[in-house]
Design a protein around this motif. Structure first.
Motif, PDB file in Angstrom:
ATOM      1  N   PRO A 244      14.282 122.720 -24.349  1.00 36.10           N
ATOM      2  CA  PRO A 244      15.705 122.577 -24.002  1.00 36.10           C
ATOM      3  C   PRO A 244      16.436 123.625 -24.465  1.00 36.10           C
ATOM      4  O   PRO A 244      16.152 124.351 -25.476  1.00 36.10           O
ATOM      5  CB  PRO A 244      16.339 121.365 -24.317  1.00 36.10           C
ATOM      6  CG  PRO A 244      15.048 120.332 -24.664  1.00 36.10           C
ATOM      7  CD  PRO A 244      14.033 121.302 -24.983  1.00 36.10           C
ATOM      8  N   GLY A 245      17.424 124.132 -23.777  1.00 33.24           N
ATOM      9  CA  GLY A 245      18.297 125.331 -24.345  1.00 33.24           C
ATOM     10  C   GLY A 245      17.691 126.626 -23.658  1.00 33.24           C
ATOM     11  O   GLY A 245      16.543 126.574 -23.512  1.00 33.24           O
ATOM     12  N   ARG A 246      18.587 127.701 -23.905  1.00 35.68           N
ATOM     13  CA  ARG A 246      18.271 128.921 -23.277  1.00 35.68           C
ATOM     14  C   ARG A 246      18.232 130.042 -24.200  1.00 35.68           C
ATOM     15  O   ARG A 246      18.665 131.204 -23.818  1.00 35.68           O
ATOM     16  CB  ARG A 246      18.643 129.215 -21.988  1.00 35.68           C
ATOM     17  CG  ARG A 246      18.497 128.299 -20.931  1.00 35.68           C
ATOM     18  CD  ARG A 246      16.975 128.039 -20.687  1.00 35.68           C
ATOM     19  NE  ARG A 246      16.368 129.402 -20.350  1.00 35.68           N
ATOM     20  CZ  ARG A 246      15.106 129.644 -20.094  1.00 35.68           C
ATOM     21  NH1 ARG A 246      14.382 128.616 -20.202  1.00 35.68           N
ATOM     22  NH2 ARG A 246      14.618 130.830 -19.693  1.00 35.68           N
ATOM     23  N   PRO A 247      17.976 129.834 -25.519  1.00 33.30           N
ATOM     24  CA  PRO A 247      18.044 131.067 -26.340  1.00 33.30           C
ATOM     25  C   PRO A 247      17.062 132.136 -25.992  1.00 33.30           C
ATOM     26  O   PRO A 247      16.062 131.768 -25.596  1.00 33.30           O
ATOM     27  CB  PRO A 247      17.835 130.477 -27.784  1.00 33.30           C
ATOM     28  CG  PRO A 247      16.993 129.153 -27.587  1.00 33.30           C
ATOM     29  CD  PRO A 247      17.604 128.754 -26.224  1.00 33.30           C
ATOM     30  N   PRO A 248      17.201 133.351 -26.025  1.00 32.65           N
ATOM     31  CA  PRO A 248      16.298 134.471 -25.802  1.00 32.65           C
ATOM     32  C   PRO A 248      15.043 134.228 -26.480  1.00 32.65           C
ATOM     33  O   PRO A 248      15.195 134.044 -27.649  1.00 32.65           O
ATOM     34  CB  PRO A 248      17.030 135.522 -25.832  1.00 32.65           C
ATOM     35  CG  PRO A 248      18.393 135.577 -25.870  1.00 32.65           C
ATOM     36  CD  PRO A 248      18.315 133.777 -26.382  1.00 32.65           C
ATOM     37  N   ARG A 249      13.775 133.983 -25.924  1.00 30.73           N
ATOM     38  CA  ARG A 249      12.595 133.917 -26.521  1.00 30.73           C
ATOM     39  C   ARG A 249      11.615 134.848 -26.575  1.00 30.73           C
ATOM     40  O   ARG A 249      11.418 135.663 -25.602  1.00 30.73           O
ATOM     41  CB  ARG A 249      11.930 132.582 -26.091  1.00 30.73           C
ATOM     42  CG  ARG A 249      12.871 131.255 -26.343  1.00 30.73           C
ATOM     43  CD  ARG A 249      12.400 129.912 -25.660  1.00 30.73           C
ATOM     44  NE  ARG A 249      13.046 128.854 -26.131  1.00 30.73           N
ATOM     45  CZ  ARG A 249      13.543 127.897 -25.349  1.00 30.73           C
ATOM     46  NH1 ARG A 249      13.063 127.932 -23.820  1.00 30.73           N
ATOM     47  NH2 ARG A 249      14.232 126.790 -25.594  1.00 30.73           N
ATOM     48  N   ALA A 250      10.852 135.000 -27.596  1.00 33.94           N
ATOM     49  CA  ALA A 250       9.815 136.057 -27.720  1.00 33.94           C
ATOM     50  C   ALA A 250       8.517 135.799 -28.320  1.00 33.94           C
ATOM     51  O   ALA A 250       8.722 134.612 -29.060  1.00 33.94           O
ATOM     52  CB  ALA A 250      10.313 137.355 -28.295  1.00 33.94           C
ATOM     53  N   LEU A 251       7.314 136.109 -27.915  1.00 35.35           N
ATOM     54  CA  LEU A 251       6.287 135.877 -28.618  1.00 35.35           C
ATOM     55  C   LEU A 251       5.844 137.247 -29.254  1.00 35.35           C
ATOM     56  O   LEU A 251       5.889 138.185 -28.907  1.00 35.35           O
ATOM     57  CB  LEU A 251       5.019 135.486 -27.686  1.00 35.35           C
ATOM     58  CG  LEU A 251       5.418 134.263 -26.824  1.00 35.35           C
ATOM     59  CD1 LEU A 251       6.251 134.352 -25.573  1.00 35.35           C
ATOM     60  CD2 LEU A 251       4.006 133.718 -26.212  1.00 35.35           C
ATOM     61  N   LEU A 252       5.214 136.851 -30.695  1.00 40.54           N
ATOM     62  CA  LEU A 252       4.889 137.863 -31.688  1.00 40.54           C
ATOM     63  C   LEU A 252       3.315 137.662 -31.813  1.00 40.54           C
ATOM     64  O   LEU A 252       2.812 136.514 -32.262  1.00 40.54           O
ATOM     65  CB  LEU A 252       5.625 137.746 -32.868  1.00 40.54           C
ATOM     66  CG  LEU A 252       5.073 138.735 -34.241  1.00 40.54           C
ATOM     67  CD1 LEU A 252       4.983 140.055 -33.393  1.00 40.54           C
ATOM     68  CD2 LEU A 252       6.122 138.471 -35.373  1.00 40.54           C
ATOM     69  N   CYS A 253       2.385 138.547 -31.387  1.00 37.74           N
ATOM     70  CA  CYS A 253       1.081 138.266 -31.663  1.00 37.74           C
ATOM     71  C   CYS A 253       0.738 139.149 -32.760  1.00 37.74           C
ATOM     72  O   CYS A 253       0.787 140.079 -33.113  1.00 37.74           O
ATOM     73  CB  CYS A 253       0.388 138.845 -30.444  1.00 37.74           C
ATOM     74  SG  CYS A 253       1.070 138.301 -28.789  1.00 37.74           S
ATOM     75  N   ALA A 254      -0.320 138.377 -33.540  1.00 37.75           N
ATOM     76  CA  ALA A 254      -1.033 138.844 -34.906  1.00 37.75           C
ATOM     77  C   ALA A 254      -1.917 139.973 -34.823  1.00 37.75           C
ATOM     78  O   ALA A 254      -1.976 140.824 -35.693  1.00 37.75           O
ATOM     79  CB  ALA A 254      -1.416 137.594 -35.552  1.00 37.75           C
ATOM     80  N   ASN A 255      -2.411 140.129 -33.681  1.00 36.00           N
ATOM     81  CA  ASN A 255      -3.416 141.396 -33.557  1.00 36.00           C
ATOM     82  C   ASN A 255      -3.586 141.787 -32.168  1.00 36.00           C
ATOM     83  O   ASN A 255      -3.290 141.024 -31.388  1.00 36.00           O
ATOM     84  CB  ASN A 255      -4.771 140.935 -34.294  1.00 36.00           C
ATOM     85  CG  ASN A 255      -5.584 139.950 -33.936  1.00 36.00           C
ATOM     86  OD1 ASN A 255      -5.597 139.473 -32.752  1.00 36.00           O
ATOM     87  ND2 ASN A 255      -6.141 139.293 -34.864  1.00 36.00           N
ATOM     88  N   GLY A 256      -4.614 142.605 -31.914  1.00 34.25           N
ATOM     89  CA  GLY A 256      -4.771 143.010 -30.668  1.00 34.25           C
ATOM     90  C   GLY A 256      -5.722 142.006 -29.833  1.00 34.25           C
ATOM     91  O   GLY A 256      -5.308 141.927 -28.640  1.00 34.25           O
ATOM     92  N   ASN A 257      -6.479 141.330 -30.571  1.00 32.42           N
ATOM     93  CA  ASN A 257      -7.098 140.222 -29.491  1.00 32.42           C
ATOM     94  C   ASN A 257      -6.158 139.158 -29.120  1.00 32.42           C
ATOM     95  O   ASN A 257      -6.255 138.906 -27.927  1.00 32.42           O
ATOM     96  CB  ASN A 257      -8.118 139.648 -30.563  1.00 32.42           C
ATOM     97  CG  ASN A 257      -9.362 140.432 -30.805  1.00 32.42           C
ATOM     98  OD1 ASN A 257      -9.671 141.597 -29.887  1.00 32.42           O
ATOM     99  ND2 ASN A 257     -10.230 140.164 -31.540  1.00 32.42           N
TER     100      ASN A 257
END
Length: 342
Positions: A244-257
């Motif tokens: 719920p809610g719409r704060p802008p979200r992002a994904l941070l990936c730990a490595n290339g795989n």
């Protein structure tokens, strides 16, 4: 039916006879002491070796003289793009210094790691660059006691005193968080492979959790093995984006795989990059090709590989004088693309 016998390797004695030289002179020619020979004799030996197809046995010469001119490298996962890139840097540095590189892959298997360490030691390598998969402290202590210098690549071991070369993991996470916060993303999902026994993964995860509060961000971590866990990854990302809610979200990936696996999942889900942010640690060739381009933190892999070899050679030159281990941590470079532009 006749068969052709296998070609026999020419010997150093045959080269000497053909060149009208002594065996000692031929040995000097191929051992880096040819300046002690006259130019005319050098030319005769070179011509005789060419005609006979003679190639010196570098391994035998190295063992006889106590120097194999071999550097060993143990890689936890040779399929990992980071490993390939650093290995290229290590090989280039070895070549420039007159060494050859012997590489063993362990597939993140501690048992294979112990076996490969024993194999590398049997080849009389003069130094080892090690990207550890498990906790081979006892084996590494044995190698260090034999006078073989060690450099740990990217991953540290608490009980092993050795130089460490790799990324500034805390600095990389700080750089990623600052960029995502600056782009307006307020809620983050950090996706990583399991951090247990891998110091670099642990450092990144710890810094992510610390850095959220320092920047007024919210978020959580999703840690899972990638192989065979596509469903769990999809469920985790779907749950995060459906909150719920719409704060802008992002994904941070730990490595290339992880970046590759997450990108595939987002494409299957029809998620627009940018509206949902995506940033990956490790720059990969395909990242600029996926519209609108994936923002990455590029590791200075060539510099890391060069530094690992430099540390080994400095240890070899200072043989018998044990200096305290050094830790060389390098900063990444942010490559900003459309995946983090709202």
């Amino acid at each position: 039916m006749t068969t052709t016998p296998p070609l026999r390797r020419a010997t150093i004695l045959e080269v000497a006879r053909s060149a009208g030289a002594s065996k000692t002179s031929v040995s000097r020619y191929f051992s880096g002491e040819r300046e002690r020979l006259s130019r005319e004799l050098q030319a005769r030996i070179a011509e005789a070796a060419r005609c006979l197809g003679y190639r010196p046995n570098q391994m035998a010469r190295g063992l006889k003289g106590g120097h194999s001119r071999l550097i060993g490298m143990l890689v936890a996962d040779i399929r990992n793009p980071f490993s390939v890139a650093v290995m290229h840097g290590v090989e280039q540095a070895c070549r420039e210094q007159g060494y050859s590189l012997l590489v063993c892959n362990t597939d993140n298997d501690p048992a294979q790691e112990r076996a490969r360490l024993a194999l590398l030691a049997s080849y009389r390598v003069e130094g080892l660059v090690i990207n550890v998969a498990g906790r081979p402290s006892r084996e590494l202590h044995t190698l260090a006691d034999q006078g073989i210098p060690l450099v740990l690549l990217d991953r540290e071991l608490d009980l092993v005193e050795a130089d460490v070369v790799g990324l500034d993991n805390a600095g990389a996470i700080d750089m990623a968080l600052d960029h995502l916060a600056g782009q307006g993303y307020g809620e983050l999902l950090y996706v990583s492979e399991p951090p247990e026994q891998i110091s670099s993964r642990q450092r990144r995860l710890e810094r992510f959790r610390q850095g959220l509060g320092e920047r007024g961000l919210t978020g959580e971590a999703l840690c899972l093995a990638l192989e065979g866990q596509e469903g769990a990854l999809t469920d985790g990302i779907t749950t995060f984006l459906a909150r719920p809610g719409r704060p802008p979200r992002a994904l941070l990936c730990a490595n290339g795989n992880v970046t590759l696996a997450v990108t595939r999942t987002l494409q299957r889900l029809g998620i627009r990059l940018g509206e949902t942010g995506l940033l990956g640690i490790d720059e990969l060739d395909w990242c600029e090709l996926v519209p609108p381009g994936i923002t990455t933190l590029a590791q200075p892999t060539a510099m890391i590989g060069q530094a690992a070899v430099d540390r080994l050679l400095q240890r070899l030159e200072a043989s018998g004088h044990r200096a305290p281990p050094r830790r060389l941590h390098y900063q990444p470079t942010l490559i900003s693309r459309g995946s983090t532009r709202r």
